[in-house]
Design an enzyme around this catalytic site. Structure first.
Site, PDB file in Angstrom:
ATOM      1  N   LYS A 125       0.824  -1.150   0.027  1.00  0.00           N
ATOM      2  CA  LYS A 125      -0.024  -0.182   0.069  1.00  0.00           C
ATOM      3  C   LYS A 125       1.001   1.138  -0.083  1.00  0.00           C
ATOM      4  O   LYS A 125       1.846   1.277   0.609  1.00  0.00           O
ATOM      5  CB  LYS A 125      -0.830  -0.156   1.290  1.00  0.00           C
ATOM      6  CG  LYS A 125      -1.931   1.197   1.454  1.00  0.00           C
ATOM      7  CD  LYS A 125      -3.228   1.112   0.835  1.00  0.00           C
ATOM      8  CE  LYS A 125      -3.842   2.114   0.607  1.00  0.00           C
ATOM      9  NZ  LYS A 125      -3.627   2.788  -0.849  1.00  0.00           N
TER      10      LYS A 125
ATOM     11  N   LYS B 126       5.224   1.830  -3.280  1.00  0.00           N
ATOM     12  CA  LYS B 126       5.081   2.818  -3.780  1.00  0.00           C
ATOM     13  C   LYS B 126       5.478   3.037  -5.311  1.00  0.00           C
ATOM     14  O   LYS B 126       6.153   1.956  -5.708  1.00  0.00           O
ATOM     15  CB  LYS B 126       6.087   3.873  -3.027  1.00  0.00           C
ATOM     16  CG  LYS B 126       5.752   5.388  -3.293  1.00  0.00           C
ATOM     17  CD  LYS B 126       4.862   5.936  -2.170  1.00  0.00           C
ATOM     18  CE  LYS B 126       4.586   7.465  -2.412  1.00  0.00           C
ATOM     19  NZ  LYS B 126       3.872   7.874  -0.908  1.00  0.00           N
TER      20      LYS B 126
ATOM     21  N   ASP C 233      -0.199  10.712  -4.439  1.00  0.00           N
ATOM     22  CA  ASP C 233       1.198  11.402  -3.701  1.00  0.00           C
ATOM     23  C   ASP C 233       1.270  12.783  -4.556  1.00  0.00           C
ATOM     24  O   ASP C 233       0.221  13.164  -5.232  1.00  0.00           O
ATOM     25  CB  ASP C 233       2.270  10.483  -3.971  1.00  0.00           C
ATOM     26  CG  ASP C 233       3.484  10.995  -2.893  1.00  0.00           C
ATOM     27  OD1 ASP C 233       3.166  11.034  -1.653  1.00  0.00           O
ATOM     28  OD2 ASP C 233       4.258  11.551  -3.404  1.00  0.00           O
TER      29      ASP C 233
ATOM     30  N   THR D 199      -4.202  13.503   5.578  1.00  0.00           N
ATOM     31  CA  THR D 199      -2.801  13.799   5.894  1.00  0.00           C
ATOM     32  C   THR D 199      -2.351  14.890   6.424  1.00  0.00           C
ATOM     33  O   THR D 199      -2.026  14.975   7.647  1.00  0.00           O
ATOM     34  CB  THR D 199      -2.014  13.494   4.650  1.00  0.00           C
ATOM     35  OG1 THR D 199      -2.428  12.560   4.057  1.00  0.00           O
ATOM     36  CG2 THR D 199      -0.483  13.740   5.203  1.00  0.00           C
TER      37      THR D 199
ATOM     38  N   SER E  73      -6.941   5.863   3.893  1.00  0.00           N
ATOM     39  CA  SER E  73      -6.890   4.996   2.999  1.00  0.00           C
ATOM     40  C   SER E  73      -7.101   3.394   3.171  1.00  0.00           C
ATOM     41  O   SER E  73      -7.892   2.738   2.807  1.00  0.00           O
ATOM     42  CB  SER E  73      -5.640   4.831   1.972  1.00  0.00           C
ATOM     43  OG  SER E  73      -5.376   5.746   1.191  1.00  0.00           O
TER      44      SER E  73
HETATM   45  P1  NDP Z   1       0.915  17.564  -4.162  1.00  0.00           P
HETATM   46  O1  NDP Z   1       1.075  17.582  -5.367  1.00  0.00           O
HETATM   47  O2  NDP Z   1      -0.715  17.772  -3.721  1.00  0.00           O
HETATM   48  O3  NDP Z   1       1.664  18.910  -3.558  1.00  0.00           O
HETATM   49  C1  NDP Z   1       2.830  19.223  -3.385  1.00  0.00           C
HETATM   50  C2  NDP Z   1       3.124  20.461  -2.971  1.00  0.00           C
HETATM   51  O4  NDP Z   1       4.514  20.837  -2.797  1.00  0.00           O
HETATM   52  C3  NDP Z   1       2.634  21.665  -4.113  1.00  0.00           C
HETATM   53  O5  NDP Z   1       2.295  23.016  -3.486  1.00  0.00           O
HETATM   54  C4  NDP Z   1       4.030  22.044  -4.853  1.00  0.00           C
HETATM   55  O6  NDP Z   1       4.324  23.222  -5.537  1.00  0.00           O
HETATM   56  C5  NDP Z   1       5.069  21.913  -3.729  1.00  0.00           C
HETATM   57  N1  NDP Z   1       6.321  21.675  -3.966  1.00  0.00           N
HETATM   58  C6  NDP Z   1       6.735  20.619  -4.581  1.00  0.00           C
HETATM   59  N2  NDP Z   1       8.326  20.867  -4.618  1.00  0.00           N
HETATM   60  C7  NDP Z   1       8.484  21.963  -4.027  1.00  0.00           C
HETATM   61  C8  NDP Z   1       9.584  22.587  -3.480  1.00  0.00           C
HETATM   62  N3  NDP Z   1      10.834  22.085  -3.862  1.00  0.00           N
HETATM   63  N4  NDP Z   1       9.549  23.686  -2.676  1.00  0.00           N
HETATM   64  C9  NDP Z   1       8.394  24.032  -2.346  1.00  0.00           C
HETATM   65  N5  NDP Z   1       7.334  23.488  -2.611  1.00  0.00           N
HETATM   66  C10 NDP Z   1       7.082  22.497  -3.525  1.00  0.00           C
HETATM   67  O7  NDP Z   1       1.329  16.895  -3.167  1.00  0.00           O
HETATM   68  P2  NDP Z   1       0.904  16.344  -1.824  1.00  0.00           P
HETATM   69  O8  NDP Z   1       0.314  17.279  -1.178  1.00  0.00           O
HETATM   70  O9  NDP Z   1      -0.002  14.852  -1.868  1.00  0.00           O
HETATM   71  O10 NDP Z   1       2.183  15.672  -1.099  1.00  0.00           O
HETATM   72  C11 NDP Z   1       3.548  16.492  -0.508  1.00  0.00           C
HETATM   73  C12 NDP Z   1       4.247  15.619   0.453  1.00  0.00           C
HETATM   74  O11 NDP Z   1       3.361  14.925   1.417  1.00  0.00           O
HETATM   75  C13 NDP Z   1       4.661  14.718  -0.185  1.00  0.00           C
HETATM   76  O12 NDP Z   1       6.346  14.513   0.370  1.00  0.00           O
HETATM   77  C14 NDP Z   1       4.265  13.266  -0.240  1.00  0.00           C
HETATM   78  O13 NDP Z   1       4.895  12.188  -0.446  1.00  0.00           O
HETATM   79  C15 NDP Z   1       3.720  13.631   1.414  1.00  0.00           C
HETATM   80  N6  NDP Z   1       2.400  12.873   1.635  1.00  0.00           N
HETATM   81  C16 NDP Z   1       1.435  12.916   0.866  1.00  0.00           C
HETATM   82  C17 NDP Z   1       0.451  12.348   1.473  1.00  0.00           C
HETATM   83  C18 NDP Z   1      -1.047  12.140   0.715  1.00  0.00           C
HETATM   84  O14 NDP Z   1      -2.068  11.596   1.472  1.00  0.00           O
HETATM   85  N7  NDP Z   1      -1.088  12.900  -0.442  1.00  0.00           N
HETATM   86  C19 NDP Z   1       0.316  11.292   2.521  1.00  0.00           C
HETATM   87  C20 NDP Z   1       1.735  11.228   3.167  1.00  0.00           C
HETATM   88  C21 NDP Z   1       2.789  11.927   2.804  1.00  0.00           C
HETATM   89  P3  NDP Z   1       4.051  23.242  -7.341  1.00  0.00           P
HETATM   90  O15 NDP Z   1       2.323  23.557  -7.122  1.00  0.00           O
HETATM   91  O16 NDP Z   1       4.673  24.459  -7.704  1.00  0.00           O
HETATM   92  O17 NDP Z   1       4.041  21.850  -7.537  1.00  0.00           O
END
Ligand code: NDP
Length: 444
Positions: free
Chosen positions: A88, A124, A164, A207, A376
């Site tokens: 998962k 993943k 993700d 999350t 999930s």
């Molecule tokens: P999204 O794609 O929804 O959002 C990612 C965000 O991070 C966007 O706003 C993106 O900006 C920004 N971003 C990416 N790279 C950078 C950077 N270098 N500096 C600043 N901002 C950045 O992803 P999620 O919110 O789903 O995931 C975010 C994190 O959380 C990841 O590490 C993921 O693995 C983790 N996570 C997510 C879960 C989930 O349920 N979704 C569960 C557990 C962990 P832009 O719009 O410019 O791309």
């Protein structure tokens, strides 16, 4: 074999996989006390077995863009460990995706899933495809092509992917539609589905909300509340948005949020509905936040600058290694008392060490952001019993799971003589659960 010798062997074996080695190193360093206490773990070579994925799938994803040009991306699914349940873990679509990134995420997922108390193994996947700037039709064609290979490797009792970075409701819809068409089943194999086709209430928020429930538990232990505290949240995607929403609901002021181009600072407190409109609905850049309704807001190019904003609580919710040693030092100088990880591995190892040595409360990703995968798991439960629970019911379960994760991690840290070290607590608690399941199942 002794741990240090094993480490060398594993790092040589995975040479060049920087992120994966970083994630493995953190876990192996912090489980030393468990290895000292339980000799069977080394005798049965659990470490080497755990660090080797059960299966790695890499595949070609050809698709046609709106100009009629054939594009090719690479797809991945790493089925890392199924000792406690079906693989998962999410799918990430981002240009930085490679085998090392997917392996680090899959490895972390094993222990995170174990901490939730639900029967889920770790996996993943993803692709180096960049959804930014693509039309809906291009994203759909890409997702269809991606699933045309992935479908044969997944299933409700085998491997259950989710979203993700770069994979949200739109992408899950296209992936699920293709899976259904190819298999002629409605086995709800993905989570994060839309509410009209088997999704769960609170999954979208899980999350971010879970992160705040975890932070609340950390502060309660210190006799403190969240009310009135100032917070900085990096990112403005799924995790960041719902972390901000819950933080505001719990009485905090969110001062800044970012995207990969830069960050906005609003001394009046971020207007989260405006961020949702910009990032979730219109898919625009965060700089659009500056308008007549937010007269005190400022925008700064460069996302890293967000850690210079003075705050009580910092929540990195964007991506891996986004908060380094200098950022951690600045946060400390500016009075930050707590850092909790919404993103996976957002703090570099040097930053982590500084945070630990300088008494900043620290909520590691494996524990603090487990709310997403936990809901999930609840989505899978609802699909299995053909029922949907109310928002309140799922939210209550999420609150309990996050509180339990906090208790498990902090009690484990204490039991191993490292009170307050939640990194050690989370790693040992997750590791022991998986290791025991592996030992019970023999050498397979
Ligand atoms: P999204 O794609 O929804 O959002 C990612 C965000 O991070 C966007 O706003 C993106 O900006 C920004 N971003 C990416 N790279 C950078 C950077 N270098 N500096 C600043 N901002 C950045 O992803 P999620 O919110 O789903 O995931 C975010 C994190 O959380 C990841 O590490 C993921 O693995 C983790 N996570 C997510 C879960 C989930 O349920 N979704 C569960 C557990 C962990 P832009 O719009 O410019 O791309």
């Amino acid at each position: 074999m002794e741990l240090d010798v094993l480490k060398e062997k594993i790092y040589m074996h995975n040479k060049g996989e920087k992120e994966f080695i970083q994630a493995v190193d953190e876990v192996l360093e912090s489980i030393r006390p468990a290895l000292d206490r339980h000799h069977r773990l080394l005798e049965e070579n659990i470490i080497e077995r755990l660090c080797e994925p059960e299966r790695v799938i890499m595949f070609r994803v050809p698709w046609v863009d709106d100009n009629g040009t054939v594009q090719v991306n690479r797809g991945y699914r790493v089925e890392f460990n199924s000792a406690i349940g079906p693989y998962k873990g999410g799918l990430r679509f981002h240009p930085s995706v490679d085998l090392s990134v997917i392996k680090f995420l899959g490895f972390e997922q094993i222990f995170k899933n174990a901490l939730t108390g639900l029967p889920m193994g770790g996996g993943k996947g993803g692709s180096d495809f960049d959804p930014h700037g693509k039309s809906d039709a291009e994203v759909m064609r890409f997702c269809q092509s991606f699933m045309m290979e992935l479908y044969r490797h997944i299933g409700p009792f085998t491997d259950v992917p989710a979203g993700d970075i770069g994979v949200g409701a739109r992408e899950i819809g296209y992936l699920y539609g293709t899976y259904k068409k190819l298999t002629n089943t409605s086995s709800w194999v993905l989570t994060g589905k839309g509410l009209s086709y088997g999704g769960s209430l609170v999954r979208k928020e899980a999350t971010g909300f879970g992160l705040l429930y975890f932070v609340r538990a950390m502060l309660e232990e210190e006799g403190k509340s969240l009310e009135g505290l100032k917070c900085v949240i990096s990112g403005s995607g799924n995790v960041a948005i719902y972390a901000a929403k819950k933080a505001i609901e719990l009485g905090m002021k969110v001062l800044a949020m970012s995207d990969s181009n830069g960050y906005v600072y609003d001394e009046d407190g971020i207007d989260i509905d405006r961020i949702i409109e910009i990032k979730e609905v219109r898919r625009e850049r965060i700089r659009e936040y500056l308008d007549k309704d937010h007269p005190h807001a400022r925008y700064q190019e460069g996302s890293k600058g967000i850690w210079n904003v003075s705050c009580d609580i910092a929540l990195p919710c964007a991506t891996q290694n986004e908060l380094d040693l200098d950022n951690a030092k600045t946060l400390k100088e500016n009075g930050c008392i707590l850092i909790a990880e919404g993103a996976n591995m957002p703090c570099t190892q040097a930053a982590q060490k500084f945070i630990h040595d300088n008494g900043i409360l620290y909520g590691p990703a494996k524990a603090a952001n487990a709310g997403g995968v936990a809901v999930s798991g609840l989505e899978m439960s609802q699909n299995s019993i053909r029922l949907s629970w109310s928002f309140e019911e799922v939210d209550e379960r999420l609150k309990k799971i996050m509180k339990d994760i906090y208790k498990t991690t902090s009690k484990t840290a204490e039991a191993y003589g490292h009170r307050g070290d939640l990194v050690l607590g989370a790693n040992i608690a997750g590791f022991m659960k998986v290791a025991e399941a592996m030992m019970a199942q023999g050498i397979v």
